[in-house]
Design an enzyme around this catalytic site. Structure first.
Site, short mmCIF file in Angstrom:
data_model
loop_
_atom_site.label_atom_id
_atom_site.label_comp_id
_atom_site.label_asym_id
_atom_site.label_seq_id
_atom_site.Cartn_x
_atom_site.Cartn_y
_atom_site.Cartn_z
N GLY A 221 8.96 -4.49 8.07
CA GLY A 221 7.62 -4.75 7.54
C GLY A 221 7.49 -6.15 6.99
N GLU A 259 -3.68 -0.50 -0.49
CA GLU A 259 -4.03 0.77 -1.12
C GLU A 259 -2.76 1.28 -1.79
OE1 GLU A 259 -4.33 4.09 -2.43
OE2 GLU A 259 -3.96 4.78 -0.39
#
Length: 488
Positions: A221, A259
């Site tokens: 990531g 989020e």
């Protein structure tokens, strides 16, 4: 139910289902049994490089970003194909996530329906808005604003509701005309690779427009975040990781849509339906073992009825059915991994060491020989500055906190670095609405109303995130704004 055919050990890169570099794989562990249910592709840095290159090339050289009709057609193909595979997808999610079959339909079928909502929005969305003539003397000009895709989106998704979050990011990002590299959480690879397999085999999405990376490590990531060819990062996960993403993304001034976590308060006033109001918190902290960012994990009760409310909560948690996620009677299954179970357990043990005594639960259940289970747990009247009150547990742990009056309840609810969600219950609906408006949170339940929907934006204040997912606002997170003008 079986997930045969969707348990893919392949990456999707450049339109092809491929092995990870060197054929590398890793075991996918069922959290209810601790046994391997198969393997997933273990991507290397070179695989991520190839996926980014494919996404960049597809954005720069194909008509995907400008052909709205193609995007609508492909989204509807994806929705239809996923719907046809919904039963094996539900089985797959139960096996690798630990989602109980009691709740699995809403976490699989709902997100699939959401693709149709996004496609409908895309068909009618106005990408250009006329601003009329300018009024600067001597410089008359016609102005308009256009919205266009960012480019390459790196979507990094969590393990708690992977299928739902995968689609909540991928559908609007693609609809907006972006290309996507989806990077799955290490413990839930198949919920992403299954989507990749279906895209490759059942849709006309051009090669490179959608790519899927699975890996046993989170570093894959970070490679997305730091690569200058990636224009936007869409991340759902912990606040701690969100902070790191912002730091890494700042090197390329990359948009980071985050989020993040929550420690949401459920305020129950003295004139509310006590059992029903408290029941929402006890249900939420057990639903999927409390592994939800918007879980109402702080139960705020009036001092005058505090002991009564704690007794209600204890009774409900003690009666909550949990165990094997394949048992349709169970609301709660295991925590997703051994590592996360150990983290939850360590937080509970620190609360005990700080003087807290669980009213209910507080340890690993003894009736299960295998599985990453933890008992539904209740703490009451801990100091407001204690870790168990202030920090997100992300497990089946509820904390009851007393308040004196309306203003004190508002103060306690807002005394948090988080601001994702919350609830207010009172016998006076106007009172509930007035208090809800004073809570600094992105979503609020007022006397039992449910905010969730494909058309409703979801996200938080403060360190619960930046941006909104779902709804028109969620779609527009993936669009740039360009102002243009021409001579009058």
């Amino acid at each position: 139910m079986t997930y045969a055919g969707l348990n893919s050990a392949k990456l999707l890169i450049g339109g092809r289902l491929v092995d990870a570099e060197g054929g590398a794989t890793y075991d996918n562990i069922n959290p209810a049994t601790e046994a391997s249910i198969g393997v997933a592709a273990d991507a290397s840095a070179a695989d991520v490089e190839a996926a980014i290159d494919a996404a960049r090339t597809a954005f720069d050289t194909t008509s995907w970003s400008t052909d709205v009709a193609l995007r609508v057609r492909c989204l509807r193909q994806l929705q239809d194909a996923l719907a046809k595979h919904s039963e094996p997808l539900r089985a797959l999610a139960t096996a690798e996530v630990g989602l109980p079959t009691k709740i699995i339909h809403s976490t699989i079928d709902g997100p699939i329906e959401g693709i149709g909502w996004v496609a409908d929005l895309l068909e009618k969305y106005e990408f250009s808005q006329d601003y009329g003539m300018g009024d600067i003397p001597g410089f008359g000009a016609h102005r308009w604003v256009e919205r266009e895709p960012y480019g390459v989106v790196g979507a990094i998704t969590p393990w708690n509701q992977p299928f739902q979050v995968n689609l909540a990011k991928v559908a609007p990002a693609l609809a907006a005309g972006n290309t996507v590299v989806l990077k799955a959480a290490p413990t839930t690879p198949w919920c992403a690779s299954a989507i990749g397999k279906i895209v490759a085999e059942h849709t006309d999405i051009p090669a490179g427009v959608f790519n899927v990376i699975t890996s046993s490590v989170n570093d894959r990531g970070e490679e997305l975040i730091t690569d200058p060819r990636v224009d936007l990062i869409s991340f759902t996960g912990s606040t701690a990781v969100g902070r790191r993403i912002m730091k890494l993304g700042s090197e390329t001034i990359k948009k980071c849509f985050l989020e993040l976590g929550g420690k949401s308060a459920n305020i129950v006033f003295e004139d509310a339906d006590f059992r029903g109001s408290i029941g929402l918190s006890t249900f939420m902290v057990c639903l999927h073992a409390g592994q939800g960012c918007a879980t109402l994990s702080r139960l705020l009760l009036p001092r005058s009825r505090f002991e009564e409310g704690v007794q209600f909560a204890a009774q409900m948690l003690s009666a909550m059915p949990y165990g094997d996620p394949l048992d349709p009677n169970n609301v709660m299954g295991p925590l997703n991994s051994e590592r996360h179970r150990d983290r939850v357990e360590a937080m509970v043990e620190r609360a005990k060491a700080a003087g807290g005594t669980p009213i209910v639960g507080g340890s690993r259940p003894k009736q299960f020989e295998k599985g990453y289970y933890f008992e539904p747990t209740l703490f009451a009247d801990m100091p407001e500055d204690s870790e168990i009150v202030r920090n997100e547990v992300f497990g089946p742990v509820l904390v009851a906190v007393p308040f004196e009056d309306d203003e004190d309840a508002i103060r306690i609810a807002n005394d948090s670095i988080f601001g994702l969600s919350g609830a207010v219950f009172s016998g006076d609906h106007e009172r509930s609405k007035a208090v809800a408006r004073k809570i600094r949170a992105g979503t609020m339940i007022v006397d039992g109303g449910i905010y969730y929907g494909h058309d409703v934006p979801f996200g938080g204040y403060k360190q619960s995130g930046i941006g909104r997912e779902s709804g028109k606002l969620g779609f527009e997170e993936y669009l740039q704004v360009k102002a243009l003008c021409e001579p009058a």
